[in-house]
Enzyme design. Structure first.
Site, PDB file in Angstrom:
ATOM      1  N   HIS A 197       2.271   3.345  -9.029  1.00  0.00           N
ATOM      2  CA  HIS A 197       2.043   1.931  -9.357  1.00  0.00           C
ATOM      3  C   HIS A 197       3.185   1.388 -10.220  1.00  0.00           C
ATOM      4  O   HIS A 197       3.664   0.281 -10.008  1.00  0.00           O
ATOM      5  CB  HIS A 197       0.709   1.756 -10.096  1.00  0.00           C
ATOM      6  CG  HIS A 197      -0.485   2.166  -9.273  1.00  0.00           C
ATOM      7  ND1 HIS A 197      -0.610   1.857  -7.939  1.00  0.00           N
ATOM      8  CD2 HIS A 197      -1.609   2.856  -9.601  1.00  0.00           C
ATOM      9  CE1 HIS A 197      -1.762   2.345  -7.485  1.00  0.00           C
ATOM     10  NE2 HIS A 197      -2.375   2.969  -8.465  1.00  0.00           N
ATOM     11  N   ASP A 222       0.829  -1.206   0.000  1.00  0.00           N
ATOM     12  CA  ASP A 222       0.000   0.000   0.000  1.00  0.00           C
ATOM     13  C   ASP A 222       0.863   1.256   0.000  1.00  0.00           C
ATOM     14  O   ASP A 222       2.000   1.248   0.489  1.00  0.00           O
ATOM     15  CB  ASP A 222      -0.924  -0.022   1.228  1.00  0.00           C
ATOM     16  CG  ASP A 222      -2.076   0.968   1.096  1.00  0.00           C
ATOM     17  OD1 ASP A 222      -2.386   1.385  -0.037  1.00  0.00           O
ATOM     18  OD2 ASP A 222      -2.661   1.336   2.133  1.00  0.00           O
ATOM     19  N   LEU A 269      10.983 -20.246  -4.686  1.00  0.00           N
ATOM     20  CA  LEU A 269       9.924 -19.478  -4.024  1.00  0.00           C
ATOM     21  C   LEU A 269       8.597 -19.594  -4.775  1.00  0.00           C
ATOM     22  O   LEU A 269       8.561 -19.514  -6.001  1.00  0.00           O
ATOM     23  CB  LEU A 269      10.357 -18.003  -4.002  1.00  0.00           C
ATOM     24  CG  LEU A 269       9.342 -16.983  -3.484  1.00  0.00           C
ATOM     25  CD1 LEU A 269       9.413 -16.899  -1.968  1.00  0.00           C
ATOM     26  CD2 LEU A 269       9.606 -15.606  -4.081  1.00  0.00           C
TER      27      LEU A 269
HETATM   28  C1  IPE Z   1      -5.355  -2.749  -0.153  1.00  0.00           C
HETATM   29  O1  IPE Z   1      -5.027  -1.410  -0.356  1.00  0.00           O
HETATM   30  C2  IPE Z   1      -5.350  -3.487  -1.444  1.00  0.00           C
HETATM   31  C3  IPE Z   1      -4.076  -3.573  -2.135  1.00  0.00           C
HETATM   32  C4  IPE Z   1      -2.910  -3.152  -1.729  1.00  0.00           C
HETATM   33  C5  IPE Z   1      -4.134  -4.231  -3.409  1.00  0.00           C
HETATM   34  P1  IPE Z   1      -6.152  -0.292  -0.444  1.00  0.00           P
HETATM   35  O2  IPE Z   1      -5.455   0.998  -0.602  1.00  0.00           O
HETATM   36  O3  IPE Z   1      -7.140  -0.653  -1.492  1.00  0.00           O
HETATM   37  O4  IPE Z   1      -6.862  -0.406   0.986  1.00  0.00           O
HETATM   38  P2  IPE Z   1      -7.810   0.615   1.744  1.00  0.00           P
HETATM   39  O5  IPE Z   1      -8.871   1.032   0.779  1.00  0.00           O
HETATM   40  O6  IPE Z   1      -6.988   1.778   2.164  1.00  0.00           O
HETATM   41  O7  IPE Z   1      -8.323  -0.150   2.916  1.00  0.00           O
HETATM   42  C1  IPE Z   2      -1.637   0.222  -3.340  1.00  0.00           C
HETATM   43  O1  IPE Z   2      -1.370   1.577  -3.341  1.00  0.00           O
HETATM   44  C2  IPE Z   2      -1.834  -0.328  -4.731  1.00  0.00           C
HETATM   45  C3  IPE Z   2      -3.205  -0.745  -5.045  1.00  0.00           C
HETATM   46  C4  IPE Z   2      -4.218  -0.745  -4.216  1.00  0.00           C
HETATM   47  C5  IPE Z   2      -3.433  -1.203  -6.393  1.00  0.00           C
HETATM   48  P1  IPE Z   2      -2.534   2.644  -3.338  1.00  0.00           P
HETATM   49  O2  IPE Z   2      -2.903   2.951  -4.752  1.00  0.00           O
HETATM   50  O3  IPE Z   2      -3.667   2.186  -2.488  1.00  0.00           O
HETATM   51  O4  IPE Z   2      -1.821   3.880  -2.690  1.00  0.00           O
HETATM   52  P2  IPE Z   2      -2.450   4.898  -1.656  1.00  0.00           P
HETATM   53  O5  IPE Z   2      -2.918   4.086  -0.481  1.00  0.00           O
HETATM   54  O6  IPE Z   2      -3.576   5.590  -2.344  1.00  0.00           O
HETATM   55  O7  IPE Z   2      -1.320   5.807  -1.316  1.00  0.00           O
HETATM   56 MG    MG Z   3      -4.099   2.415  -0.529  1.00  0.00          MG
END
Ligand code: IPE
Ligand code: IPE
Ligand code: MG
Length: 264
Positions: A42, A25, A136
């Site tokens: 990303h 995240d 792995l």
């Molecule tokens: C969780 O991250 C899902 C992934 C990393 C793929 P999110 O950014 O979607 O989670 P929330 O919405 O903050 O809980």
């Molecule tokens: C996690 O990073 C990746 C996915 C959920 C695909 P985020 O896109 O949720 O990044 P933040 O949480 O908005 O910074």
């Molecule tokens: Mg996120």
């Protein structure tokens, strides 16, 4: 084979976690902090994936599971969702060959029926190509949700039970867990979430029952081998009691669980 459940029998543990599960995240915030569009985070996140896969393999981690796209991430703006889909395609096209050369076995879990046929095809090919590898096991969770997993497992189990006239019998953990998307892996020992949030966000709900939880404020694109080592070092300070007392853990008492003969 199905692995023994941590709630049925005390599992064996090792200094290096056998299974590490990660919520990657903070990509969006990483980019925003640099005045870049969210999607740049990303793209950068894929580099971090490469580094962490390699670092885990070197450290003897057997299973690495990465949450790439949740069943709730479809709620994001269309442009971001389609960017993520394209990124998934490129990553599959570019990385699988290298992974295969490094002996990595690849699996993808989640409801793949919602992805375009091209992605489904690439996933099938990647899994087939790397199926016999002994290194792995890298699992990518894509359109995955812990609740989806539990429901699809119950649906499959019930079809089986209906066919054999056992619908009224109590369900045993092992019978259920055999149908989970990740039945091929032991439960995660170490759960890592980057990006500062302290929640599970519908990741592996069933399997995280006894995982050690580790949260870091680092954004995923900044999570490197040193950060992984810090997480593993924290894991190594934990006493994994699985319901026992500290004294029992020290004496290495592995109780013959009553649950061995129980079904519930
Ligand atoms: C969780 O991250 C899902 C992934 C990393 C793929 P999110 O950014 O979607 O989670 P929330 O919405 O903050 O809980
Ligand atoms: C996690 O990073 C990746 C996915 C959920 C695909 P985020 O896109 O949720 O990044 P933040 O949480 O908005 O910074
Ligand atoms: Mg996120």
């Amino acid at each position: 084979m199905t692995y023994t459940s941590s709630t049925v029998r005390v599992p064996e543990t090792a200094a290096v976690p056998r299974h590490v599960a990660v919520i990657m995240d903070g990509n969006g915030r990483w980019a925003t902090a640099r005045r870049l569009p969210r999607v740049a985070g990303h793209t950068k996140g894929v580099d971090a994936v490469r580094a962490i896969v390699e670092a885990c393999a070197r450290r003897g981690v057997e299973y690495l599971t990465l949450f790439a796209f949740s069943s709730e991430n479809w709620r994001r703006p269309n442009e971001e969702v389609s960017f993520l889909m394209r990124l998934f395609v490129t990553a599959l096209e570019r990385e699988v060959g290298k992974m295969h050369a490094n002996g990595i076995r690849m699996r993808v879990v989640g409801d793949l029926s919602m992805f375009e046929p091209r992605i489904q095809e690439l996933v099938k090919r990647a899994e087939a190509k790397t199926a016999k590898n002994r290194g792995l096991t890298l699992t990518i969770a894509a359109n995955y949700g812990g609740r989806w997993d539990i429901l699809q497992a119950i649906t499959k189990l019930n079809a089986e039970r209906a066919a054999t006239g056992q619908l009224d019998e109590p369900i045993e953990e092992a019978a259920f867990a055999r149908h989970l998307a990740m039945a091929y892996a032991p439960e995660p020992d170490l759960f890592i979430r980057t990006g500062g949030e302290q929640r599970i966000s519908n990741f592996l709900l069933w399997q995280l029952a006894y995982a050690e939880l580790y949260f870091t404020d680092l954004f995923w694109p900044d999570f490197d081998a040193a950060a992984l080592d810090a997480a593993i070092a924290s894991y190594q300070t934990r006493e994994r009691r699985f319901g026992r007392t500290s004294a029992q853990v020290e004496e290495n008492v592995v109780p013959r669980d009553a649950a061995d003969s129980l079904s519930y």
